[in-house]
Scaffold this active site. Structure first.
Site, PDB file in Angstrom:
ATOM      1  N   HIS A 297       3.458   7.756  -2.263  1.00 27.19           N
ATOM      2  CA  HIS A 297       3.302   7.513  -0.777  1.00 27.19           C
ATOM      3  C   HIS A 297       2.443   6.152  -0.662  1.00 27.19           C
ATOM      4  O   HIS A 297       1.353   5.994  -0.540  1.00 27.19           O
ATOM      5  CB  HIS A 297       2.399   8.521  -0.325  1.00 27.19           C
ATOM      6  CG  HIS A 297       3.130   9.677  -0.233  1.00 27.19           C
ATOM      7  ND1 HIS A 297       3.938  10.058   0.891  1.00 27.19           N
ATOM      8  CD2 HIS A 297       3.071  10.904  -0.763  1.00 27.19           C
ATOM      9  CE1 HIS A 297       4.365  11.403   0.944  1.00 27.19           C
ATOM     10  NE2 HIS A 297       3.861  11.912  -0.121  1.00 27.19           N
TER      11      HIS A 297
ATOM     12  N   GLU B  56       2.488   4.156   1.900  1.00 33.45           N
ATOM     13  CA  GLU B  56       1.913   4.068   3.021  1.00 33.45           C
ATOM     14  C   GLU B  56       0.218   4.113   2.995  1.00 33.45           C
ATOM     15  O   GLU B  56      -0.533   3.633   3.814  1.00 33.45           O
ATOM     16  CB  GLU B  56       2.484   4.949   4.141  1.00 33.45           C
ATOM     17  CG  GLU B  56       2.047   6.375   3.778  1.00 33.45           C
ATOM     18  CD  GLU B  56       3.162   7.246   3.083  1.00 33.45           C
ATOM     19  OE1 GLU B  56       3.840   6.566   2.140  1.00 33.45           O
ATOM     20  OE2 GLU B  56       3.380   8.227   3.078  1.00 33.45           O
TER      21      GLU B  56
ATOM     22  N   CYS C 248       8.884   9.803  -0.788  1.00 26.17           N
ATOM     23  CA  CYS C 248       8.546  11.016  -1.618  1.00 26.17           C
ATOM     24  C   CYS C 248       9.860  12.110  -1.253  1.00 26.17           C
ATOM     25  O   CYS C 248      10.917  11.686  -1.853  1.00 26.17           O
ATOM     26  CB  CYS C 248       7.063  11.684  -1.073  1.00 26.17           C
ATOM     27  SG  CYS C 248       6.618  13.029  -2.069  1.00 26.17           S
TER      28      CYS C 248
HETATM   29  N1  GLN Z   1       8.732  18.636  -0.908  1.00 27.99           N
HETATM   30  C1  GLN Z   1       8.418  17.623  -1.573  1.00 27.99           C
HETATM   31  C2  GLN Z   1       7.892  18.052  -3.164  1.00 27.99           C
HETATM   32  O1  GLN Z   1       6.957  18.716  -2.864  1.00 27.99           O
HETATM   33  C3  GLN Z   1       8.153  16.304  -1.510  1.00 27.99           C
HETATM   34  C4  GLN Z   1       6.810  16.387  -1.081  1.00 27.99           C
HETATM   35  C5  GLN Z   1       6.522  15.113  -0.216  1.00 27.99           C
HETATM   36  O2  GLN Z   1       7.287  14.548   0.426  1.00 27.99           O
HETATM   37  N2  GLN Z   1       5.268  14.737   0.002  1.00 27.99           N
HETATM   38  O3  GLN Z   1       7.923  17.423  -4.322  1.00 27.99           O
END
Ligand code: GLN
Length: 542
Positions: free
Chosen positions: A517, A519, A388
């Site tokens: 994600h 994970e 992410c």
């Molecule tokens: N802050 C980034 C976004 O909102 C990544 C979010 C995250 O890593 N879950 O796009």
């Protein structure tokens, strides 16, 4: 089975004794006896979901396929029983009150007084019923957050009491308690647990089983004491000593015959017993010697003077699952990226690691330090997995240092910047203007199409996957061509090709950034392909 059976799990003495793992393990052992199970987490917070909670305080926000942002226990449940949770599996005080107030405003109580008791517990019971309707499982295990004796969870205990009163044969209550062994005393003390059992009694609930968490196993003397003072059968105290791996807990519960005892209490006959693969994994974990050194560069580690990795629990578990599949175990280093901002030279310490992960995150603190770390791993051929924010920051790093867009950044860092190679998603911009923050990110499962010949496609062995998301920002398509020319391969996109979901580098042992994600979908016996291949590359570096 005629009726669904309900098992309430409540905590005594203190928090963090592993109620979530105990609940998931009960689910696992019942599943192994041929029954279907569902798990519910009741959180006492007034928050509607965990999405607005700070990870250093509440731990990781776990995301489900349907976009639920939940307490990390839902992740534990998924890893243990290998079943997808939905928003019904997570109940908070906030949701309960919100619904009761909505009904009141709609005159659905038909002019009655709306009261905390019984209307609030009734709403909790209705919600538990939704899971029963959805899954039709043989067992529903309801974990009540917090500890008995606190104000905040009494209405959940009240729901458990009311359900037992209505159908005593269908409900069991399990207390998960802690028995300290004060070092100076050197003896396991059961008194706090006795108090916890009595506090539970004063809420109208008698524990049927007491899971005794402690550093050591329970001895005969303590078992007898607990039986007498907590008013339970002599075999109802279940020994639950500390374990090296949480995946041992179901195996220990089987040794304590908790499965047989629960089935007997409900007068049920087991259908089969099958925990072979799980047991084999649990014993393999204990034998592993070889280590793979993984640095997690992030920012959510601190809580007061203590460091906690709870905010990244799914990342940790996914890395373990993958490592075990390669007959090795991970040794983690938690690297606070702010250190690299104060002293960028420190980054060369990363050469001592076999692989580096940058997990998800938000905001501006520590971000430049992460970019410094990514540059180092890219130029030193250290395997990299960006999750992410970790994908977005890898994109920025390559934009700055390879494509030579020196001021490249993300809107999240600087909304006035000229080169926002990561920018806000169009619908997100409107939401933020309205201060609509709750459950408003791009959430849940989205399909992703994988490019032929890419490393990620080979890893997955599929050309299309579904993965879980939680973000507001995305790859800015205006920079697609320039970054591809600079050597950044765009290897995963939304099916309409519009949203960039995965980037990788060809001339690197393993440099992969994903907008989602992975994970959250890793299981102990089914490691996630991207973690599996990342660890494989890390072992090669070694
Ligand atoms: N802050 C980034 C976004 O909102 C990544 C979010 C995250 O890593 N879950 O796009």
């Amino acid at each position: 089975m005629n009726n669904t059976k309900y098992i309430f799990v409540v905590g005594g003495v203190m928090s963090s004794v592993g109620k979530g793992i105990a609940s998931a393990s009960i689910g696992k052992i019942l599943q192994s006896r041929g029954f279907s199970v569902s798990l519910i987490k009741c959180d006492m917070y007034v928050n509607i979901d965990a999405g607005t909670m700070r990870p250093t305080e509440h731990g990781e926000v776990f995301v489900g396929d349907d976009g639920i942002e939940a307490d990390q226990d839902l992740g534990t449940y998924e890893r243990f029983i290998d079943q997808t949770s939905t928003s019904e599996n997570y109940i908070t005080t906030g949701q309960v009150y919100q619904e009761v107030i909505r009904k009141e405003r709609n005159l659905e109580y038909g002019g009655e007084d709306v009261e905390v008791v019984p209307d609030i517990p009734n709403e909790i019971i209705r919600r538990i019923g939704l899971v029963q309707k959805k899954d039709k499982s043989d067992f529903i295990i309801v974990e009540i957050g917090g500890t008995v004796g606190e104000y905040q969870n009494v209405l959940f205990l009240e729901a458990a009491r009311m359900m037992k009163l209505k159908a005593p044969e269908d409900v069991l209550n399990i207390l998960v308690s802690y028995l300290p062994i004060p070092p100076k005393v050197g003896e396991m003390k059961s008194k706090p647990t006795q108090y916890a059992a009595r506090t539970l009694n004063s809420a109208g609930i008698q524990a049927d089983f007491i899971i005794c968490r402690s550093e050591q196993a329970l001895d005969k003397k303590r078992r007898d004491k607990i039986a007498i003072f907590c008013n339970v059968a002599s075999d109802a105290a279940i020994s639950a000593p500390d374990v090296d791996s949480v995946y041992d807990v179901p195996v220990n519960f089987l040794k304590e015959k908790l499965d047989d005892k629960i089935l007997k209490a409900f007068e049920l006959k087991p259908k089969r017993k099958n925990m072979r693969e799980w047991k084999a994994l649990a014993s393999k974990i204990k034998r592993l010697k070889k280590q793979v050194k993984i640095a997690v560069v992030g920012k959510y580690f601190g809580t007061g003077d203590f460091e906690l990795a709870d905010s990244y629990i799914s990342v940790i578990e996914a890395t373990k699952h993958a490592s075990w599949s390669h007959n090795t175990k991970p040794k983690f280093a938690w690297v606070d990226s702010e250190r690299y901002e104060k002293d960028p030279k420190l980054v060369s310490e990363l050469k001592d690691y076999d692989g580096v992960i940058v997990p998800g995150g938000f905001g501006t603190r520590g971000i430049e330090g992460i970019i410094t770390a990514i540059k180092y791993v890219r130029t030193n051929n250290i395997p990299y997995l960006g999750l992410c924010y970790g994908m977005q920051l890898a994109t920025i790093e390559i934009a700055r240092h390879v494509a030579k867009i020196r001021t490249a950044t993300t809107t999240e860092m600087d909304s006035e910047a000229k080169h926002q190679v990561i920018h806000i998603m169009p619908d997100q911009e409107k939401k933020l203007l309205k201060k609509d923050y709750g459950a408003s990110m791009r959430l849940g499962s989205w399909p992703c199409k994988l490019k032929k010949g890419s490393k990620v496609r080979k890893s997955y062995g599929q050309n299309r996957v579904d993965e879980r998301h939680r973000h507001r920002y995305e790859f800015n398509n205006e920079y697609r061509e320039r970054l591809e020319e600079a050597g950044l391969s765009i290897v995963g996109t939304s099916p309409d090709n519009h949203i960039v979901e995965i980037v990788e580098l060809e001339d690197h042992p393993w440099f992969v950034g994903v907008q989602f994600h992975p994970e959250f979908k890793s299981r102990p016996l089914k490691p996630h392909p991207l973690f599996r291949e990342f660890i494989k590359a890390s072992l090669k570096k070694k």
